[in-house]
Design a protein around this motif. Structure first.
Motif, PDB file in Angstrom:
ATOM      1  N   LYS A 225       6.313   4.680  -1.276  1.00  0.00           N
ATOM      2  CA  LYS A 225       5.453   5.781  -0.849  1.00  0.00           C
ATOM      3  C   LYS A 225       4.512   6.206  -1.967  1.00  0.00           C
ATOM      4  O   LYS A 225       3.301   6.341  -1.761  1.00  0.00           O
ATOM      5  CB  LYS A 225       6.304   6.966  -0.402  1.00  0.00           C
ATOM      6  N   GLN A 226       5.045   6.402  -3.158  1.00  0.00           N
ATOM      7  CA  GLN A 226       4.216   6.864  -4.275  1.00  0.00           C
ATOM      8  C   GLN A 226       3.185   5.821  -4.673  1.00  0.00           C
ATOM      9  O   GLN A 226       2.033   6.163  -4.965  1.00  0.00           O
ATOM     10  CB  GLN A 226       5.114   7.223  -5.459  1.00  0.00           C
ATOM     11  N   GLY A 227       3.571   4.556  -4.682  1.00  0.00           N
ATOM     12  CA  GLY A 227       2.644   3.496  -5.069  1.00  0.00           C
ATOM     13  C   GLY A 227       1.491   3.335  -4.096  1.00  0.00           C
ATOM     14  O   GLY A 227       0.326   3.236  -4.504  1.00  0.00           O
ATOM     15  N   ILE A 228       1.791   3.330  -2.798  1.00  0.00           N
ATOM     16  CA  ILE A 228       0.742   3.189  -1.783  1.00  0.00           C
ATOM     17  C   ILE A 228      -0.150   4.428  -1.777  1.00  0.00           C
ATOM     18  O   ILE A 228      -1.385   4.323  -1.657  1.00  0.00           O
ATOM     19  CB  ILE A 228       1.360   2.963  -0.391  1.00  0.00           C
ATOM     20  N   GLN A 229       0.446   5.591  -1.934  1.00  0.00           N
ATOM     21  CA  GLN A 229      -0.331   6.827  -1.942  1.00  0.00           C
ATOM     22  C   GLN A 229      -1.272   6.875  -3.130  1.00  0.00           C
ATOM     23  O   GLN A 229      -2.443   7.255  -3.005  1.00  0.00           O
ATOM     24  CB  GLN A 229       0.637   8.021  -1.987  1.00  0.00           C
ATOM     25  N   ARG A 230      -0.774   6.459  -4.280  1.00  0.00           N
ATOM     26  CA  ARG A 230      -1.585   6.456  -5.498  1.00  0.00           C
ATOM     27  C   ARG A 230      -2.745   5.463  -5.379  1.00  0.00           C
ATOM     28  O   ARG A 230      -3.873   5.755  -5.784  1.00  0.00           O
ATOM     29  CB  ARG A 230      -0.699   6.106  -6.699  1.00  0.00           C
ATOM     30  N   ALA A 231      -2.482   4.299  -4.801  1.00  0.00           N
ATOM     31  CA  ALA A 231      -3.506   3.251  -4.710  1.00  0.00           C
ATOM     32  C   ALA A 231      -4.553   3.531  -3.652  1.00  0.00           C
ATOM     33  O   ALA A 231      -5.715   3.133  -3.800  1.00  0.00           O
ATOM     34  CB  ALA A 231      -2.838   1.901  -4.443  1.00  0.00           C
TER      35      ALA A 231
END
Length: 252
Positions: A225-231
């Motif tokens: 979740k954090q990785g996709i949201q950040r990208a």
């Protein structure tokens, strides 16, 4: 419009788009009783069911759906595979409708365009699903990549099944055998491929990204979740059992 997630895992998959007047079911890998609960037992407003492929976690309860006189839409290959392993009563056979890749059709106020995906099934499909309230939704599950780019997306449901590093560590520890490793790599979408797929598309009008079908042992929901949201800079959700999301064309 609401997105109701009844299940999103190898234990069973089923999603409902519901605005209180019409409901479209996607996948029937969860007990139909649960579907009825999600629509307050008003099955008269279920306009149809999309089935991506024949595997049990996506199609196990199709008999219950068609017995309720709800039309099910799938590829010709998926229909044949289901009929080969599931006894459908003759009076229910007309409720199984074959659809063709890239040929749009309507189910109530929903407009659907199927596309082919990459999975170890007879003829698996993903779907572009349009409704005026939620815009255009990309639905892609059980595929190790998506070879198309799409324009005008407003919401996305996409498989993010495993992290390759976690998967390989599980192989090393003996938790995952070689056969399952091979099948996972050739049939399901990794976090890295999910991210690449998202970034290959125009996300400028996207409201929600929902990561679906996470592996129980080979994923990390928080990191995903954090990785996709950040990208992407978008609102990202991890699909969980019995989750309901506001699923409109815009955040307002």
């Amino acid at each position: 419009m609401e997105l109701k997630i009844i299940g999103s895992s190898s234990a069973g998959n089923c999603y409902v788009f519901d605005n209180g007047k019409e409901a479209l079911v996607v996948e029937c890998g969860i007990s139909f009783t649960k579907v009825k609960e999600m629509v307050n037992f008003d099955i008269s407003r279920i306009v149809g069911c999309l089935v991506s492929h024949e595997h049990g976690d996506h199609a196990k309860y199709i008999n219950d759906i068609v017995r309720a006189r709800i039309m099910c839409y799938m590829s010709a290959g998926t229909k044949e595979a289901i009929l080969n392993k599931t006894r459908i009563e003759s009076y229910s056979l007309p409720m199984l409708t074959s659809i063709n890749v890239f040929e749009p059709f309507n189910i109530g106020s929903f407009k659907i365009k199927p596309f082919d995906v990459q999975h170890d099934a007879a003829e698996p499909f993903g779907f572009l699903i349009y409704h005026p309230e939620m815009g255009t939704v990309l639905f892609a599950t059980d595929t190790y990549y998506v070879k198309y780019k799409f324009s005008g997306l407003n919401n996305i449901l996409i498989e993010c099944n495993y992290c390759e590093k976690i998967l390989l560590e599980n192989v090393k520890q003996g938790v995952v055998n070689g056969l399952l490793l091979k099948r996972t790599l050739q049939s399901h979408m990794s976090y890295d491929t999910c991210l690449e797929t998202l970034l290959a598309n125009d996300l400028s009008e996207v409201n929600n990204i929902v990561l679906i079908h996470l592996s129980d042992g080979n994923s990390n929901a928080l990191d995903f979740k954090q990785g996709i949201q950040r990208a992407t800079g978008k609102t990202v959700h991890i699909a969980n059992k019995n989750m309901t999301l506001e699923f409109n064309k815009t955040p307002f």
